[in-house]
Design a protein around this motif. Structure first.
Motif, mmCIF file in Angstrom:
data_model
loop_
_atom_site.group_PDB
_atom_site.id
_atom_site.type_symbol
_atom_site.label_atom_id
_atom_site.label_comp_id
_atom_site.label_asym_id
_atom_site.label_seq_id
_atom_site.Cartn_x
_atom_site.Cartn_y
_atom_site.Cartn_z
ATOM 1 N N SER A 46 0.820 -1.205 0.000
ATOM 2 C CA SER A 46 0.000 0.000 0.000
ATOM 3 C C SER A 46 0.859 1.262 0.000
ATOM 4 C CB SER A 46 -0.917 -0.014 1.225
ATOM 5 O OG SER A 46 -1.649 1.179 1.294
ATOM 6 N N CYS A 47 1.897 1.300 0.838
ATOM 7 C CA CYS A 47 2.698 2.526 0.888
ATOM 8 C C CYS A 47 3.716 2.586 -0.251
ATOM 9 C CB CYS A 47 3.360 2.725 2.253
ATOM 10 S SG CYS A 47 4.754 1.687 2.619
ATOM 11 N N GLU A 48 3.948 1.481 -0.930
ATOM 12 C CA GLU A 48 4.802 1.506 -2.125
ATOM 13 C C GLU A 48 4.090 2.224 -3.263
ATOM 14 O OE1 GLU A 48 7.962 0.516 -3.048
ATOM 15 O OE2 GLU A 48 8.261 0.361 -0.915
ATOM 16 N N GLY A 56 3.711 2.850 6.508
ATOM 17 C CA GLY A 56 5.018 2.212 6.569
ATOM 18 C C GLY A 56 5.405 1.822 7.985
ATOM 19 N N ALA A 57 5.090 2.681 8.952
ATOM 20 C CA ALA A 57 5.403 2.377 10.351
ATOM 21 C C ALA A 57 4.676 1.118 10.818
ATOM 22 C CB ALA A 57 5.038 3.560 11.244
ATOM 23 N N LYS A 58 3.456 0.941 10.332
ATOM 24 C CA LYS A 58 2.704 -0.274 10.684
ATOM 25 C C LYS A 58 3.344 -1.496 10.038
ATOM 26 C CE LYS A 58 -1.663 2.180 11.235
ATOM 27 N NZ LYS A 58 -3.002 2.402 10.690
ATOM 28 N N ALA A 59 3.737 -1.371 8.771
ATOM 29 C CA ALA A 59 4.405 -2.483 8.086
ATOM 30 C C ALA A 59 5.684 -2.852 8.827
ATOM 31 C CB ALA A 59 4.715 -2.119 6.636
ATOM 32 N N ILE A 60 6.441 -1.844 9.219
ATOM 33 C CA ILE A 60 7.695 -2.077 9.947
ATOM 34 C C ILE A 60 7.429 -2.802 11.254
ATOM 35 C CG2 ILE A 60 9.521 -0.864 11.228
ATOM 36 C CD1 ILE A 60 9.453 1.215 8.870
ATOM 37 N N LYS A 61 6.405 -2.381 11.968
ATOM 38 C CA LYS A 61 6.052 -3.009 13.250
ATOM 39 C C LYS A 61 5.841 -4.517 13.080
ATOM 40 C CE LYS A 61 2.147 -3.252 16.434
ATOM 41 N NZ LYS A 61 0.823 -2.690 16.777
ATOM 42 N N TYR A 62 5.096 -4.897 12.061
ATOM 43 C CA TYR A 62 4.788 -6.318 11.880
ATOM 44 C C TYR A 62 5.960 -7.094 11.288
ATOM 45 C CZ TYR A 62 0.176 -4.949 13.308
ATOM 46 O OH TYR A 62 -0.873 -4.451 14.038
ATOM 47 N N TYR A 63 6.723 -6.464 10.387
ATOM 48 C CA TYR A 63 7.935 -7.122 9.895
ATOM 49 C C TYR A 63 8.931 -7.339 11.042
ATOM 50 C CZ TYR A 63 7.049 -6.773 4.817
ATOM 51 O OH TYR A 63 6.571 -6.924 3.543
ATOM 52 N N GLU A 64 9.059 -6.348 11.926
ATOM 53 C CA GLU A 64 9.977 -6.503 13.067
ATOM 54 C C GLU A 64 9.550 -7.654 13.965
ATOM 55 O OE1 GLU A 64 10.031 -2.570 14.803
ATOM 56 O OE2 GLU A 64 11.899 -2.077 13.745
ATOM 57 N N CYS A 78 13.284 -9.741 7.568
ATOM 58 C CA CYS A 78 14.477 -8.922 7.831
ATOM 59 C C CYS A 78 14.954 -8.229 6.554
ATOM 60 C CB CYS A 78 15.601 -9.778 8.417
ATOM 61 S SG CYS A 78 15.236 -10.500 10.029
ATOM 62 N N ILE A 79 14.929 -8.944 5.447
ATOM 63 C CA ILE A 79 15.323 -8.364 4.165
ATOM 64 C C ILE A 79 14.357 -7.250 3.755
ATOM 65 C CG2 ILE A 79 15.438 -8.835 1.666
ATOM 66 C CD1 ILE A 79 17.908 -9.661 3.138
ATOM 67 N N ARG A 80 13.071 -7.477 3.961
ATOM 68 C CA ARG A 80 12.082 -6.445 3.626
ATOM 69 C C ARG A 80 12.317 -5.182 4.455
ATOM 70 N NH1 ARG A 80 6.885 -8.416 1.537
ATOM 71 N NH2 ARG A 80 7.446 -9.759 -0.183
ATOM 72 N N LEU A 81 12.667 -5.348 5.728
ATOM 73 C CA LEU A 81 12.969 -4.191 6.572
ATOM 74 C C LEU A 81 14.186 -3.437 6.033
ATOM 75 C CD1 LEU A 81 12.288 -5.779 10.043
ATOM 76 C CD2 LEU A 81 11.166 -3.720 9.151
ATOM 77 N N ALA A 82 15.225 -4.169 5.678
ATOM 78 C CA ALA A 82 16.414 -3.523 5.101
ATOM 79 C C ALA A 82 16.030 -2.760 3.838
ATOM 80 C CB ALA A 82 17.485 -4.566 4.798
ATOM 81 N N SER A 83 15.200 -3.357 3.029
ATOM 82 C CA SER A 83 14.779 -2.739 1.779
ATOM 83 C C SER A 83 13.950 -1.481 2.019
ATOM 84 C CB SER A 83 13.981 -3.760 0.960
ATOM 85 O OG SER A 83 13.575 -3.211 -0.256
ATOM 86 N N ILE A 84 13.037 -1.528 2.994
ATOM 87 C CA ILE A 84 12.212 -0.359 3.314
ATOM 88 C C ILE A 84 13.097 0.824 3.690
ATOM 89 C CG2 ILE A 84 10.694 0.589 5.117
ATOM 90 C CD1 ILE A 84 9.133 -2.062 4.995
ATOM 91 N N ARG A 87 15.116 2.084 0.517
ATOM 92 C CA ARG A 87 14.358 2.777 -0.537
ATOM 93 C C ARG A 87 13.775 4.107 -0.072
ATOM 94 N NH1 ARG A 87 11.922 -2.039 -0.652
ATOM 95 N NH2 ARG A 87 9.950 -1.065 -0.156
ATOM 96 N N GLY A 88 13.227 4.136 1.140
ATOM 97 C CA GLY A 88 12.653 5.367 1.653
ATOM 98 C C GLY A 88 11.233 5.657 1.215
ATOM 99 N N ASN A 89 10.479 4.681 0.729
ATOM 100 C CA ASN A 89 9.081 4.916 0.355
ATOM 101 C C ASN A 89 8.129 4.769 1.533
ATOM 102 O OD1 ASN A 89 9.950 5.268 -2.221
ATOM 103 N ND2 ASN A 89 8.759 3.621 -3.110
ATOM 104 N N CYS A 90 8.416 3.825 2.402
ATOM 105 C CA CYS A 90 7.535 3.552 3.539
ATOM 106 C C CYS A 90 8.095 4.101 4.843
ATOM 107 C CB CYS A 90 7.309 2.046 3.687
ATOM 108 S SG CYS A 90 6.487 1.287 2.277
ATOM 109 N N ALA A 91 9.316 4.548 4.816
ATOM 110 C CA ALA A 91 9.980 5.125 5.987
ATOM 111 C C ALA A 91 11.122 6.009 5.496
ATOM 112 C CB ALA A 91 10.523 4.025 6.889
ATOM 113 N N GLN A 92 11.563 6.881 6.356
ATOM 114 C CA GLN A 92 12.710 7.726 6.026
ATOM 115 C C GLN A 92 13.915 6.839 5.727
ATOM 116 O OE1 GLN A 92 12.310 11.112 6.074
ATOM 117 N NE2 GLN A 92 14.336 11.350 5.207
#
Length: 148
Positions: A46-48, A56-64, A78-84, A87-92
């Motif tokens: 969705s945030c992409e 993005g913060a919600k996605a990060i919470k669940y990926y973490e 873990c890879i998705r978190l690194a990618s987020i 890239r900077g689309n879902c988080a700074q």
């Protein structure tokens, strides 16, 4: 009339997607890591499409949650978190966090390609640090711009 039907379809899609995510969230909170991963993926998608740090913060919470577990999907989360964070689309954009999650993925799964990228990144940072210590202002700026 066409605009009305388009709006109606769009509303139905958003409502159905929110309802699905609510179900996934409930199952995730009950400890189902597969559902946490699926929810995080939906939120990331969705945030992409439209950059949104709140989603993005919600996605990060669940990926973490998945990345820090010993369940299925650990490597991918873990890879998705690194990618987020890369890239900077879902988080700074955040280079240190990118490396943190690459390292976690490498430590948990020890896959050659991820570990190689992680070690290469560390070598690059170390080279820039040495150049900065030796007076290369461009190296110092590069490090500063990436949060090192």
């Amino acid at each position: 009339m066409k605009k009305f039907l388009l709006c109606l379809c769009l509303f139905g899609y958003v409502f159905a997607n929110n309802n699905e995510n609510s179900k996934l969230q409930n199952e995730c909170e009950a400890g189902n890591m597969d559902k946490c991963f699926e929810l995080a993926s939906n939120l990331e998608d969705s945030c992409e499409k439209t950059p949104n740090f709140e989603i993005g913060a919600k996605a990060i919470k669940y990926y973490e949650k998945v990345c820090n577990s010993n369940e299925a999907h650990v490597y991918t989360a873990c890879i998705r978190l690194a990618s987020i964070y890369n890239r900077g689309n879902c988080a700074q954009k955040n280079s240190p966090k990118t490396l943190k999650y690459l390292k976690l993925s490498c430590d948990k799964e020890n896959l050659t390609n991820v570990c190689t990228v992680y070690r290469s990144s560390l070598d690059t940072i170390e080279n820039f640090r040495n150049d900065c210590k030796n007076g290369d202002n461009r190296a110092c700026e590069w490090l500063k711009s990436r949060g090192y």
